[in-house]
Design a protein around this motif. Structure first.
Motif, mmCIF file in Angstrom:
data_model
loop_
_atom_site.group_PDB
_atom_site.id
_atom_site.type_symbol
_atom_site.label_atom_id
_atom_site.label_comp_id
_atom_site.label_asym_id
_atom_site.label_seq_id
_atom_site.Cartn_x
_atom_site.Cartn_y
_atom_site.Cartn_z
ATOM 1 N N LEU A 251 39.012 1.274 -84.442
ATOM 2 C CA LEU A 251 39.096 1.348 -82.982
ATOM 3 C C LEU A 251 38.113 0.450 -82.266
ATOM 4 C CD1 LEU A 251 39.280 4.947 -81.580
ATOM 5 C CD2 LEU A 251 41.045 3.226 -81.810
ATOM 6 N N GLY A 252 37.045 0.090 -82.935
ATOM 7 C CA GLY A 252 35.966 -0.632 -82.256
ATOM 8 C C GLY A 252 34.668 0.084 -82.550
ATOM 9 N N SER A 253 33.579 -0.593 -82.268
ATOM 10 C CA SER A 253 32.280 -0.032 -82.607
ATOM 11 C C SER A 253 31.783 0.890 -81.502
ATOM 12 C CB SER A 253 31.285 -1.183 -82.803
ATOM 13 O OG SER A 253 30.227 -0.780 -83.623
ATOM 14 N N GLN A 254 30.799 1.749 -81.856
ATOM 15 C CA GLN A 254 30.140 2.602 -80.868
ATOM 16 C C GLN A 254 31.164 3.326 -79.979
ATOM 17 O OE1 GLN A 254 27.056 3.443 -80.830
ATOM 18 N NE2 GLN A 254 26.635 4.242 -78.829
ATOM 19 N N ILE A 255 31.980 4.156 -80.611
ATOM 20 C CA ILE A 255 32.934 4.966 -79.843
ATOM 21 C C ILE A 255 32.120 6.029 -79.118
ATOM 22 C CG2 ILE A 255 34.919 6.514 -79.981
ATOM 23 C CD1 ILE A 255 35.660 5.091 -82.613
ATOM 24 N N THR A 256 32.137 5.982 -77.799
ATOM 25 C CA THR A 256 31.232 6.852 -77.055
ATOM 26 C C THR A 256 31.832 8.246 -76.828
ATOM 27 O OG1 THR A 256 32.077 6.083 -74.960
ATOM 28 C CG2 THR A 256 30.204 4.898 -75.857
ATOM 29 N N ASP A 257 33.173 8.309 -76.826
ATOM 30 C CA ASP A 257 33.822 9.560 -76.446
ATOM 31 C C ASP A 257 34.640 10.108 -77.613
ATOM 32 O OD1 ASP A 257 35.179 11.625 -75.251
ATOM 33 O OD2 ASP A 257 35.711 10.487 -73.457
ATOM 34 N N ILE A 258 34.339 11.318 -78.022
ATOM 35 C CA ILE A 258 34.998 11.921 -79.182
ATOM 36 C C ILE A 258 36.517 12.059 -78.971
ATOM 37 C CG2 ILE A 258 34.610 14.311 -78.424
ATOM 38 C CD1 ILE A 258 34.396 13.074 -82.077
ATOM 39 N N ARG A 259 36.925 12.118 -77.709
ATOM 40 C CA ARG A 259 38.372 12.228 -77.465
ATOM 41 C C ARG A 259 39.121 11.018 -77.999
ATOM 42 N NH1 ARG A 259 38.618 13.415 -71.246
ATOM 43 N NH2 ARG A 259 37.097 11.750 -71.478
ATOM 44 N N ASN A 260 38.480 9.837 -77.949
ATOM 45 C CA ASN A 260 39.114 8.636 -78.492
ATOM 46 C C ASN A 260 39.302 8.755 -80.001
ATOM 47 O OD1 ASN A 260 37.236 6.627 -76.173
ATOM 48 N ND2 ASN A 260 39.368 7.248 -76.027
ATOM 49 N N THR A 298 21.106 10.502 -74.330
ATOM 50 C CA THR A 298 21.687 11.316 -73.254
ATOM 51 C C THR A 298 22.860 12.173 -73.720
ATOM 52 O OG1 THR A 298 23.134 9.503 -72.586
ATOM 53 C CG2 THR A 298 21.033 9.697 -71.428
ATOM 54 N N ARG A 299 23.341 11.949 -74.948
ATOM 55 C CA ARG A 299 24.511 12.683 -75.461
ATOM 56 C C ARG A 299 25.668 12.653 -74.479
ATOM 57 N NH1 ARG A 299 20.387 17.158 -77.521
ATOM 58 N NH2 ARG A 299 19.357 15.706 -78.887
ATOM 59 N N SER A 300 25.935 11.477 -73.972
ATOM 60 C CA SER A 300 26.961 11.328 -72.943
ATOM 61 C C SER A 300 27.912 10.206 -73.352
ATOM 62 C CB SER A 300 26.289 10.931 -71.636
ATOM 63 O OG SER A 300 25.764 9.614 -71.761
ATOM 64 N N THR A 301 28.847 9.890 -72.472
ATOM 65 C CA THR A 301 29.742 8.773 -72.749
ATOM 66 C C THR A 301 29.202 7.471 -72.164
ATOM 67 O OG1 THR A 301 31.051 9.328 -70.833
ATOM 68 C CG2 THR A 301 31.804 10.199 -72.930
ATOM 69 N N GLN A 303 27.570 3.867 -72.317
ATOM 70 C CA GLN A 303 27.865 2.885 -73.357
ATOM 71 C C GLN A 303 26.873 2.900 -74.512
ATOM 72 O OE1 GLN A 303 28.502 -0.744 -71.269
ATOM 73 N NE2 GLN A 303 30.606 -0.154 -70.839
ATOM 74 N N SER A 304 25.650 3.305 -74.240
ATOM 75 C CA SER A 304 24.668 3.329 -75.317
ATOM 76 C C SER A 304 24.462 4.735 -75.864
ATOM 77 C CB SER A 304 23.338 2.756 -74.827
ATOM 78 O OG SER A 304 23.522 1.442 -74.382
ATOM 79 N N SER A 305 25.439 5.591 -75.639
ATOM 80 C CA SER A 305 25.308 6.955 -76.120
ATOM 81 C C SER A 305 26.614 7.410 -76.760
ATOM 82 C CB SER A 305 24.938 7.866 -74.944
ATOM 83 O OG SER A 305 24.649 9.165 -75.411
ATOM 84 N N ILE A 306 26.631 8.652 -77.228
ATOM 85 C CA ILE A 306 27.849 9.253 -77.766
ATOM 86 C C ILE A 306 27.831 10.732 -77.389
ATOM 87 C CG2 ILE A 306 28.287 7.745 -79.727
ATOM 88 C CD1 ILE A 306 26.649 9.594 -81.487
ATOM 89 N N ASN A 307 29.003 11.300 -77.154
ATOM 90 C CA ASN A 307 29.016 12.710 -76.751
ATOM 91 C C ASN A 307 29.382 13.640 -77.916
ATOM 92 O OD1 ASN A 307 31.722 12.234 -77.037
ATOM 93 N ND2 ASN A 307 32.319 12.904 -74.985
ATOM 94 N N TYR A 308 29.051 13.212 -79.133
ATOM 95 C CA TYR A 308 29.388 14.028 -80.303
ATOM 96 C C TYR A 308 28.365 13.773 -81.406
ATOM 97 C CZ TYR A 308 31.130 9.475 -81.798
ATOM 98 O OH TYR A 308 31.223 8.139 -82.130
ATOM 99 N N GLY A 309 28.393 14.594 -82.420
ATOM 100 C CA GLY A 309 27.507 14.385 -83.572
ATOM 101 C C GLY A 309 28.320 14.058 -84.812
ATOM 102 N N ASN A 310 27.621 13.807 -85.921
ATOM 103 C CA ASN A 310 28.311 13.469 -87.179
ATOM 104 C C ASN A 310 29.277 14.559 -87.609
ATOM 105 O OD1 ASN A 310 26.871 11.167 -87.384
ATOM 106 N ND2 ASN A 310 25.419 11.942 -88.914
ATOM 107 N N LYS A 311 28.826 15.807 -87.449
ATOM 108 C CA LYS A 311 29.607 16.945 -87.912
ATOM 109 C C LYS A 311 30.921 17.022 -87.145
ATOM 110 C CE LYS A 311 29.976 21.118 -89.873
ATOM 111 N NZ LYS A 311 29.821 22.324 -89.044
ATOM 112 N N GLU A 312 30.816 16.855 -85.836
ATOM 113 C CA GLU A 312 32.016 16.930 -85.007
ATOM 114 C C GLU A 312 32.957 15.777 -85.339
ATOM 115 O OE1 GLU A 312 31.107 17.104 -80.856
ATOM 116 O OE2 GLU A 312 33.225 17.338 -80.283
ATOM 117 N N TYR A 313 32.385 14.616 -85.571
ATOM 118 C CA TYR A 313 33.193 13.453 -85.934
ATOM 119 C C TYR A 313 33.953 13.738 -87.228
ATOM 120 C CZ TYR A 313 34.218 8.657 -87.484
ATOM 121 O OH TYR A 313 34.840 7.508 -87.930
ATOM 122 N N ALA A 314 33.216 14.190 -88.242
ATOM 123 C CA ALA A 314 33.847 14.451 -89.544
ATOM 124 C C ALA A 314 34.929 15.522 -89.408
ATOM 125 C CB ALA A 314 32.789 14.873 -90.559
ATOM 126 N N SER A 315 34.632 16.581 -88.638
ATOM 127 C CA SER A 315 35.618 17.653 -88.465
ATOM 128 C C SER A 315 36.884 17.123 -87.813
ATOM 129 C CB SER A 315 35.069 18.759 -87.568
ATOM 130 O OG SER A 315 34.008 19.384 -88.207
#
Ligand SMILES: *Cc1c(COP(=O)(O)O)cnc(C)c1O
Length: 636
Positions: A251-260, A298-301, A303-315
């Motif tokens: 999809l591209g690098s540094q996906i900021t939003d888990i919905r993507n 900031t745990r946000s969307t 551009q230099s942040s992400i609103n999810y963690g590794n666990k949520e990503y893997a799940s």
């Protein structure tokens, strides 16, 4: 050493947010120094100040890259364990088998550390070019690990892949373009080697962020739906259907939003299921890279942040794939990811010394009244004396007007340099006084914000933004920056960072902040007899290897630090010297020997003319020669 007094560790955290962007790897010790905790455990971490002292003892000059190899290992383990655990919890019938894309940091020691730490997980490597493949073929020696090949491929690239197959490696050639498929099959026939084939699909979804163009219909890489179907026909016709093992998307690098991520997984899994139903014997679904890093904490969307963690990503990846495969009644694939940034970002930092300040607001010039001084000077002096809390807005406007008038007056020859200097000095005295007052005003106007910005200094640091923080300059990427010592004292100077390149872009004026991006950070007042060091953190992904040669500042000195016990002990295992002046000149096609010869000739001519004594001439030539062997950065 002073302990925390008027300034607490909590305040240090709130100011520099290292507990948020640091992902458990950073903390401040009671001595006020930043520490690295390679295994995120409590107890004593490795004191960065001690590392710098040790480097000094070993004559390793700053600026330098410090790599914490244990952090790298910890990242590899964490990502693999997270997927393994989610797979177990989900009763997922496939495996997780990740690869590290070496473009993110191709340093040999980084790749070696990752493959070593990844061995129990059969963690593999990904290459995106011929040169990368050359190194991956030699370094990915685990026959169970995958080697995934992306990027555009010519005959040699594909032939190298077949070499990998010949020696029993699981090399998967990901087809990005139709022409590559025919070319690969031709070569396979020519050399009698069956390839492992992956197909890269373009997903319709595009994710937000800087790398949005890696996805979507207009993406540079990947096959469209019609091309996927055509590929199946080609594979069928040429009898290679059994070689198609993997479906890939990125999809591209540094996906900021888990919905993507969720959207991409639904679409990608659906494509996977349909291809399986059309007869492709796929075994792997490769969901690409993109797992992000929370650079600003900031745990946000942002551009230099992400609103999810590794666990949520893997799940989301595991459960998402499982659900669709069950719906479509196809076997669940083994899951491949190509996370690079999330593996390497945390393990390295750049440490530089602050070598001075650049201050616009200079207030120490003598402004005593002279006999026949111009009325503009007197007027500005009046503003200084009349300035009060209840009239500062008006006084600021007056001061600005007088300063403007003084510039015209100077151009017309009405005031002289001395008077101009006095007016400027008085003007900065006004702004400083106001600056101290507006802290207390609840809603400062834009004007006053601007005033406060103009009062900040720039701290001049011995490094090059273009070499060490390329993305900060190129795409406005935020990187955490903070002092590594005196964190038990309140920092009082608001400033931005300037580098030593001769480029006005060579600066950093965006800093992590919980509210909105800050233009300044607070740093400590410099002391004449004490070094002050600032670190740029999370530089291990891309920044480490993308730097350029602007102003011929080359690569930095580098040390690899390993943990040695639980009491903060460490050792420097490896030192890689940075670029010497002769090295960077050579890359620009200069011959250091010829330069030396030229300068000697020029000096000799002056000696012949009698302008320089021979003894002095020899010394100048020796000095020039010795500089060729020096580090490109400032000696401080
Ligand atoms: C760049 C790239 C990656 C790595 O992405 P990260 O965001 O660093 O995880 C993975 N796969 C492909 C195809 C890439 O081009």
């Amino acid at each position: 050493m002073t302990k925390f007094q008027d300034w607490t560790k909590e305040e240090a955290k709130r100011t520099f947010l290292f507990d948020r962007w640091g992902n458990g790897y950073f903390d401040v010790n009671p001595e006020g120094n930043l520490c690295v905790h390679p295994h995120k455990k409590a107890g004593k971490g490795i004191d960065l100040n001690e590392v710098i002292k040790e480097m000094k003892d070993q004559n390793i000059a700053l600026p330098a890259v410090i790599r914490f190899q244990d952090v790298l290992r910890s990242r590899v383990v964490e990502i693999n364990e997270t997927f393994k655990n989610v797979i177990k919890d989900a009763n997922y019938p496939g495996d997780f088998i990740g690869v590290y894309p070496i473009k993110v940091n191709q340093m040999r020691e980084v790749v070696e550390e990752i493959t070593d730490a990844g061995r129990p997980y059969n963690f593999g490597l990904e290459a995106g070019s011929k040169a990368e493949l050359m190194s991956v073929l030699a370094y990915n020696r685990n026959p169970e690990a995958l080697t995934i090949l992306n990027g555009y491929k010519d005959r040699d690239y594909l032939k190298l892949a077949l070499l990998g197959r010949r020696v029993g490696r699981k090399v998967l050639v990901v087809i990005e373009k139709m022409t590559e498929l025919e070319r690969l099959l031709d070569l396979s026939e020519e050399y009698g080697v069956r390839p492992l084939i992956g197909l890269r699909t373009k997903l319709s979804i595009k994710c937000a962020g800087k790398w949005a163009d890696s996805g979507g219909e207009r993406a540079k890489f990947g096959l469209t739906t019609t091309e996927l179907i055509k590929s199946i026909r080609i594979l069928e016709k040429r009898n290679y259907l059994d070689c198609a093992k993997l479906l890939h998307f990125h999809l591209g690098s540094q996906i900021t939003d888990i919905r993507n991520v969720k959207d991409a997984i639904s679409e990608g899994s659906r494509v996977y299921a349909k291809l399986v139903k059309m007869g492709l014997p796929l075994e792997y679904l490769d969901v690409g890279g993109g797992l992000g890093v929370d650079y600003d904490g900031t745990r946000s969307t942002n551009q230099s942040s992400i609103n999810y963690g590794n666990k949520e990503y893997a799940s989301d990846v595991v459960w998402g794939i499982k659900q669709i495969c069950e719906e479509e009644s196809v076997p669940c694939p083994n899951i491949v990811t190509e996370s690079g940034r999330a593996i390497t970002a945390h393990h390295s930092c750049v440490i530089t010394k602050v070598i001075g300040t650049i201050k616009t607001a200079q207030t120490d010039f003598d402004t005593a009244k002279s006999l026949d001084e111009h009325i503009l000077v007197s007027n500005m002096r009046d503003v200084v004396s009349e300035l009060k809390k209840d009239n500062f807005n008006e006084m600021y406007n007056d001061a600005k007007k007088i300063k403007e008038d003084s510039i015209s007056a100077f151009k017309l020859g009405v005031i002289d340099l001395e008077e101009k200097a006095k007016i400027e000095t008085l003007y900065w005295q006004v702004t400083e006084k106001i600056g101290a007052m507006v802290d207390k005003v609840e809603f400062p106007s834009d004007d006053l914000n601007h005033l406060q910005d103009s009062l900040t200094s720039q701290y001049l640091c011995n490094f090059s933004v273009f070499q060490s923080a390329a993305d900060s300059w190129a795409i406005g990427q935020l990187l955490p920056i903070m002092p590594i010592n005196r964190l038990n004292e309140k920092p009082t100077n608001w400033c931005s960072i300037a580098d030593i390149t001769c480029d006005s872009d060579g600066k950093i004026d965006k800093f992590v902040d919980l509210e909105e991006q800050a233009k300044n950070i607070p740093l400590h007042e410099l002391k004449p007899d004490e070094d002050y060091h600032v670190g740029l953190f999370l530089t291990g992904a891309y920044q480490d290897v993308m730097g350029d040669m602007h102003n011929l500042f080359g690569r930095l000195n580098e040390v690899h630090v390993y943990k040695d016990g639980d009491e903060g002990e460490f050792y420097i295992e490896e030192v890689i010297p940075g670029g010497k002046i002769k090295d960077v000149l050579s890359t620009m096609q200069y011959s250091p020997e010829f330069l030396s010869y030229r300068v000697k000739r020029i000096v000799d001519q002056e000696i012949a003319k009698g302008n320089i004594r021979p003894r002095e001439g020899v010394k100048w030539v020796d000095f020039y020669d010795s500089c060729l062997d020096e580090y490109t950065y400032l000696k401080t």
